[in-house]
Enzyme design. Sequence first.
Site, mmCIF file in Angstrom:
data_model
loop_
_atom_site.group_PDB
_atom_site.id
_atom_site.type_symbol
_atom_site.label_atom_id
_atom_site.label_comp_id
_atom_site.label_asym_id
_atom_site.label_seq_id
_atom_site.Cartn_x
_atom_site.Cartn_y
_atom_site.Cartn_z
ATOM 1 N N GLY A 33 -3.446 3.665 7.590
ATOM 2 C CA GLY A 33 -2.891 4.418 6.624
ATOM 3 C C GLY A 33 -3.614 5.702 6.567
ATOM 4 O O GLY A 33 -4.669 5.884 5.848
ATOM 5 N N LYS B 2 2.177 -0.388 -13.918
ATOM 6 C CA LYS B 2 2.710 0.169 -12.853
ATOM 7 C C LYS B 2 4.015 0.524 -12.806
ATOM 8 O O LYS B 2 4.705 -0.104 -13.483
ATOM 9 C CB LYS B 2 2.393 -0.852 -11.648
ATOM 10 C CG LYS B 2 2.412 -0.267 -10.151
ATOM 11 C CD LYS B 2 0.704 0.445 -9.859
ATOM 12 C CE LYS B 2 0.985 1.087 -8.783
ATOM 13 N NZ LYS B 2 -0.558 1.250 -8.475
ATOM 14 N N GLY C 211 -2.985 8.645 4.620
ATOM 15 C CA GLY C 211 -2.485 9.345 3.618
ATOM 16 C C GLY C 211 -3.651 9.819 2.697
ATOM 17 O O GLY C 211 -4.843 9.878 3.299
ATOM 18 N N ASN C 212 -3.267 9.847 1.621
ATOM 19 C CA ASN C 212 -4.556 10.323 0.649
ATOM 20 C C ASN C 212 -5.656 9.572 0.777
ATOM 21 O O ASN C 212 -6.853 10.151 0.773
ATOM 22 C CB ASN C 212 -3.932 10.339 -1.019
ATOM 23 C CG ASN C 212 -4.863 10.724 -1.892
ATOM 24 O OD1 ASN C 212 -5.984 9.908 -2.085
ATOM 25 N ND2 ASN C 212 -4.793 11.536 -2.680
ATOM 26 N N ALA C 213 -5.529 8.068 0.692
ATOM 27 C CA ALA C 213 -6.806 7.396 0.593
ATOM 28 C C ALA C 213 -7.377 7.342 1.851
ATOM 29 O O ALA C 213 -8.650 7.762 2.043
ATOM 30 C CB ALA C 213 -6.470 5.889 0.076
ATOM 31 N N GLY C 214 -6.641 7.226 3.003
ATOM 32 C CA GLY C 214 -7.268 7.121 4.261
ATOM 33 C C GLY C 214 -7.846 8.275 4.664
ATOM 34 O O GLY C 214 -8.863 8.355 5.369
HETATM 35 P P1 NAD Z 1 -0.050 7.856 0.834
HETATM 36 O O1 NAD Z 1 1.377 7.818 0.557
HETATM 37 O O2 NAD Z 1 -0.961 9.235 0.559
HETATM 38 O O3 NAD Z 1 -0.397 7.218 2.216
HETATM 39 C C1 NAD Z 1 -0.012 6.090 2.588
HETATM 40 C C2 NAD Z 1 -0.134 6.065 4.310
HETATM 41 O O4 NAD Z 1 0.237 4.951 4.897
HETATM 42 C C3 NAD Z 1 0.654 7.201 4.934
HETATM 43 O O5 NAD Z 1 -0.003 7.816 5.984
HETATM 44 C C4 NAD Z 1 1.921 6.630 5.700
HETATM 45 O O6 NAD Z 1 2.280 6.951 6.769
HETATM 46 C C5 NAD Z 1 1.041 4.960 5.861
HETATM 47 N N1 NAD Z 1 1.754 3.849 5.977
HETATM 48 C C6 NAD Z 1 2.974 3.375 5.425
HETATM 49 N N2 NAD Z 1 3.321 2.307 5.877
HETATM 50 C C7 NAD Z 1 2.573 2.132 7.008
HETATM 51 C C8 NAD Z 1 2.494 0.817 8.033
HETATM 52 N N3 NAD Z 1 3.265 0.079 8.036
HETATM 53 N N4 NAD Z 1 1.357 0.981 8.662
HETATM 54 C C9 NAD Z 1 0.498 1.777 8.891
HETATM 55 N N5 NAD Z 1 0.477 3.005 7.963
HETATM 56 C C10 NAD Z 1 1.486 3.013 7.131
HETATM 57 O O7 NAD Z 1 -0.499 6.842 -0.297
HETATM 58 P P2 NAD Z 1 -2.048 6.630 -0.783
HETATM 59 O O8 NAD Z 1 -2.049 7.121 -2.215
HETATM 60 O O9 NAD Z 1 -3.053 7.077 0.344
HETATM 61 O O10 NAD Z 1 -2.185 4.966 -0.948
HETATM 62 C C11 NAD Z 1 -2.473 4.055 0.215
HETATM 63 C C12 NAD Z 1 -2.760 2.782 -0.505
HETATM 64 O O11 NAD Z 1 -3.836 2.792 -1.285
HETATM 65 C C13 NAD Z 1 -1.806 2.070 -1.372
HETATM 66 O O12 NAD Z 1 -1.661 0.461 -1.147
HETATM 67 C C14 NAD Z 1 -2.025 2.225 -2.817
HETATM 68 O O13 NAD Z 1 -1.457 1.608 -3.809
HETATM 69 C C15 NAD Z 1 -3.501 2.536 -2.595
HETATM 70 N N6 NAD Z 1 -4.240 3.163 -3.769
HETATM 71 C C16 NAD Z 1 -3.902 4.544 -4.011
HETATM 72 C C17 NAD Z 1 -4.742 5.270 -4.799
HETATM 73 C C18 NAD Z 1 -4.608 6.906 -4.636
HETATM 74 O O14 NAD Z 1 -5.357 7.354 -5.769
HETATM 75 N N7 NAD Z 1 -4.004 7.445 -4.029
HETATM 76 C C19 NAD Z 1 -5.454 4.571 -5.728
HETATM 77 C C20 NAD Z 1 -5.482 3.157 -5.754
HETATM 78 C C21 NAD Z 1 -5.026 2.406 -4.540
#
Ligand code: NAD
Length: 416
Positions: free
Chosen positions: A218, A106, A220-223
């Site tokens: 959350g 990481k 973002g991408n995952a949500g």
């Molecule tokens: P991202 O940056 O696309 O989205 C993160 C989202 O979380 C944003 O909408 C942000 O506004 C929101 N956020 C931040 N702080 C917050 C809070 N305190 N309360 C509520 N929302 C909050 O990131 P992502 O890629 O979607 O990753 C989100 C999670 O998924 C992380 O824990 C990441 O490690 C995990 N993850 C992501 C991937 C991937 O492929 N994208 C893979 C495995 C795990």
Amino acid sequence: MAEILNPFQIAQKQLDNAAEKLGLDSATHEFLRWPMQELKVTLPVKMDDGTTRVFHAFRIQYNTARGPAKGGIRWHPDETIDTVRALAAWMTWKTSVVDIPLGGGKGGVVCNPKELTETEKERLARAYVRAVGRTLGVTKDVPAPDVYTTPQIMAWMMDEYETLTGEHHPGVITGKPIPLGGSQGRADATARGGIYVVQKASKVLNLDLKGSAMAIQGFGNAGQNAARIGEELLGMKLVAASDSKGGVYNPKGIDANALIDHKIRTGRVNGFPDAEAISNKDLLELEVSVLFPAALENVITRENVSRIRCKILCELANGPTTPSADDILYEKGVFVLPDFLANAGGVTVSYLEQVQNTYNLYWNLTEIHFRLKETMHRAFDRVYEMSQNNRIHMRNAAYLVSVARVAEACKLRGWT
Ligand code: NAD
């Protein structure tokens, strides 16, 4: 006793539990408690106004017994060496639980990307690769996106790495834009993989998810992708979603695509028409069929666990639940899909991206979805079987499956 909230201490405690249940010898146990290699770098980066800012950054190879290290790079103001260590450990268990031939790593940069312009982000991305590039490589360590890093940032990093080596190495980083060797299906792979295991969980629980409620912390991408694919594949109804600026709620349902458009247009979910405001805290406590934590660590703790009312907790975020909350969720009958299983779809398609880069031959979306689904379903079945056979919760079961595989690889190599 105060609850442990340091993510690395949590990761170590989870490993300790697994080591005890597996009867691991003390050397293997101790070896797996620590990263094999850590690099801390300090990056001076020119800002657009001509000043120089100094950023602290990390890259960690946690364990490479099963293959090259693999794991994202997170840009976040609260990043610490211990967050990166924990995430690197979880990557090791994640690649193992889905049984792909990779280890875990990481990276992170302590920064607030919202305060950086595109040109500043590009200089930071390139500075990072110049500093840690010697530990990266297709046979050593392959990064990917994580919180607040994007395919564009991956493209700059790949370009910098290729400039340093003077050769093409598209497989040095995954989550790239498709024209630069990115894979079909990588953008929504994490969420899609999560939905595939929710589908499996609903079958073993005999739960009909069609028309039932889901809430997402959350967006973002995952949500966002979980909302869209949860609607598409399972017919679920999004009732609440939040981001760092707050959340929105409508028990009658929120159109996922409309909320995604609104978030892209305004940068927040707040202000979406036909929905009331809800705090991040209250969202977690809604009575829903599936709750997706998809933001950061430690949101379900001893403090709020008694108020969690979902049937399935699908941890798309890494480390959203503390160990003491975990046991209580199990006692309450909440079915937890643990992070390193639930969000393994991202690394699975990253692996497929690397394979395509190596062969210089690219698959279509149908092929990617087929391989992803097969991998996630197989991993779920193995973990569920372990949990049933040993009467333990899904996280402990996932640990037993993955730690045993990594320990076996360490032994076969003669390391321990
Ligand atoms: P991202 O940056 O696309 O989205 C993160 C989202 O979380 C944003 O909408 C942000 O506004 C929101 N956020 C931040 N702080 C917050 C809070 N305190 N309360 C509520 N929302 C909050 O990131 P992502 O890629 O979607 O990753 C989100 C999670 O998924 C992380 O824990 C990441 O490690 C995990 N993850 C992501 C991937 C991937 O492929 N994208 C893979 C495995 C795990």
